[in-house]
Structures are given as structure tokens and as C-alpha cells.
Design a protein around this motif. Structure first.
Motif, PDB file in Angstrom:
ATOM      1  N   LEU A 291     -59.894  17.085 -18.196  1.00  0.00           N
ATOM      2  CA  LEU A 291     -60.873  17.421 -17.159  1.00  0.00           C
ATOM      3  C   LEU A 291     -62.259  16.886 -17.490  1.00  0.00           C
ATOM      4  O   LEU A 291     -62.972  16.403 -16.606  1.00  0.00           O
ATOM      5  N   LEU A 292     -62.653  16.972 -18.754  1.00  0.00           N
ATOM      6  CA  LEU A 292     -63.996  16.524 -19.135  1.00  0.00           C
ATOM      7  C   LEU A 292     -64.110  15.000 -19.168  1.00  0.00           C
ATOM      8  O   LEU A 292     -65.145  14.444 -18.809  1.00  0.00           O
ATOM      9  N   SER A 293     -63.070  14.317 -19.594  1.00  0.00           N
ATOM     10  CA  SER A 293     -63.142  12.854 -19.680  1.00  0.00           C
ATOM     11  C   SER A 293     -62.847  12.173 -18.350  1.00  0.00           C
ATOM     12  O   SER A 293     -63.226  11.024 -18.151  1.00  0.00           O
ATOM     13  N   GLN A 294     -62.181  12.859 -17.446  1.00  0.00           N
ATOM     14  CA  GLN A 294     -61.791  12.344 -16.133  1.00  0.00           C
ATOM     15  C   GLN A 294     -61.056  11.008 -16.248  1.00  0.00           C
ATOM     16  O   GLN A 294     -61.230  10.114 -15.438  1.00  0.00           O
ATOM     17  N   THR A 295     -60.250  10.878 -17.272  1.00  0.00           N
ATOM     18  CA  THR A 295     -59.491   9.653 -17.460  1.00  0.00           C
ATOM     19  C   THR A 295     -58.245   9.660 -16.587  1.00  0.00           C
ATOM     20  O   THR A 295     -57.657  10.701 -16.315  1.00  0.00           O
ATOM     21  N   SER A 296     -57.874   8.484 -16.117  1.00  0.00           N
ATOM     22  CA  SER A 296     -56.657   8.362 -15.326  1.00  0.00           C
ATOM     23  C   SER A 296     -55.779   7.219 -15.825  1.00  0.00           C
ATOM     24  O   SER A 296     -54.697   6.998 -15.293  1.00  0.00           O
ATOM     25  N   SER A 297     -56.233   6.508 -16.844  1.00  0.00           N
ATOM     26  CA  SER A 297     -55.430   5.410 -17.387  1.00  0.00           C
ATOM     27  C   SER A 297     -54.381   5.966 -18.339  1.00  0.00           C
ATOM     28  O   SER A 297     -54.610   6.979 -19.023  1.00  0.00           O
ATOM     29  N   PRO A 298     -53.225   5.324 -18.402  1.00  0.00           N
ATOM     30  CA  PRO A 298     -52.179   5.797 -19.318  1.00  0.00           C
ATOM     31  C   PRO A 298     -52.621   5.806 -20.783  1.00  0.00           C
ATOM     32  O   PRO A 298     -52.278   6.720 -21.526  1.00  0.00           O
ATOM     33  N   ALA A 299     -53.396   4.822 -21.182  1.00  0.00           N
ATOM     34  CA  ALA A 299     -53.864   4.772 -22.573  1.00  0.00           C
ATOM     35  C   ALA A 299     -54.787   5.953 -22.880  1.00  0.00           C
ATOM     36  O   ALA A 299     -54.722   6.551 -23.960  1.00  0.00           O
ATOM     37  N   GLY A 300     -55.640   6.311 -21.940  1.00  0.00           N
ATOM     38  CA  GLY A 300     -56.538   7.440 -22.134  1.00  0.00           C
ATOM     39  C   GLY A 300     -55.791   8.759 -22.212  1.00  0.00           C
ATOM     40  O   GLY A 300     -56.118   9.637 -23.021  1.00  0.00           O
ATOM     41  N   ILE A 301     -54.773   8.900 -21.384  1.00  0.00           N
ATOM     42  CA  ILE A 301     -53.967  10.127 -21.389  1.00  0.00           C
ATOM     43  C   ILE A 301     -53.198  10.263 -22.698  1.00  0.00           C
ATOM     44  O   ILE A 301     -53.121  11.345 -23.282  1.00  0.00           O
ATOM     45  N   VAL A 302     -52.656   9.148 -23.183  1.00  0.00           N
ATOM     46  CA  VAL A 302     -51.932   9.167 -24.464  1.00  0.00           C
ATOM     47  C   VAL A 302     -52.886   9.519 -25.599  1.00  0.00           C
ATOM     48  O   VAL A 302     -52.553  10.317 -26.485  1.00  0.00           O
TER      49      VAL A 302
END
Length: 84
Positions: free
Chosen positions: A25-36
Motif C-alpha cells: 500500500l505504501l509503495s503503490q507498486t504494481s510491477s511483478p519485480a516490485g511485488i516479489v
């Protein structure tokens, strides 16, 4: 290696879930690398929390050596019993 206690499992699991949600929620990442990356960081933090939870140990009797068995648990063999 001793098995983890219920408290260790609970604290570690809660840490992983809450940390993952908070970082996503804080990083608002949506890329697969960011989620991993977020998931791996949350797992590492959860493992650290689970390993640092203090483990309660059973109190020992005064004067007992660490390897000694309590008297109630001693084995009785067939040759040790005598009939009078």
C-alpha cells in the motif's frame, strides 16, 4: 533443531501478512519485480520476528543437573525387582 512454538508461528505469520500489505500500500507498486521484492522482504522480516520471540522453558528442580532424569521417570528393569 527444536520445533517452533505456537507463539512463534503466530507472530511470524502476522508479521508477514501485515508487512506485505503495508509495504504494497505504501509503495503503490504494481510491477511483478516490485511485488516479489516486497514479498521477500516481508518473509525475511517474519522469519526474524519468529526467531526472536522468547521461548518459555520449563523450570528445573533446584540442584538438578541438565542431563539428569526426574526420579519418577527412571526405568525399572526386570533384574532390579527382588521378592522377599
Amino acid at each position: 533443531m527444536p520445533r517452533p512454538t505456537a507463539a512463534q508461528l503466530a507472530y511470524g505469520s502476522c508479521t508477514v501478512i501485515l508487512t506485505t500489505l503495508a509495504m504494497l500500500l505504501l509503495s503503490q507498486t504494481s510491477s511483478p519485480a516490485g511485488i516479489v521484492l516486497v514479498a521477500v522482504a516481508a518473509l525475511a522480516l517474519g522469519l526474524l520476528v519468529a526467531l526472536t520471540v522468547p521461548v518459555r522453558r520449563a523450570p528445573r528442580a533446584a540442584g538438578a543437573s541438565p542431563g539428569a532424569r526426574p526420579a519418577a521417570q527412571e526405568r525399572v528393569t526386570a533384574g532390579s525387582v527382588t521378592d522377599n
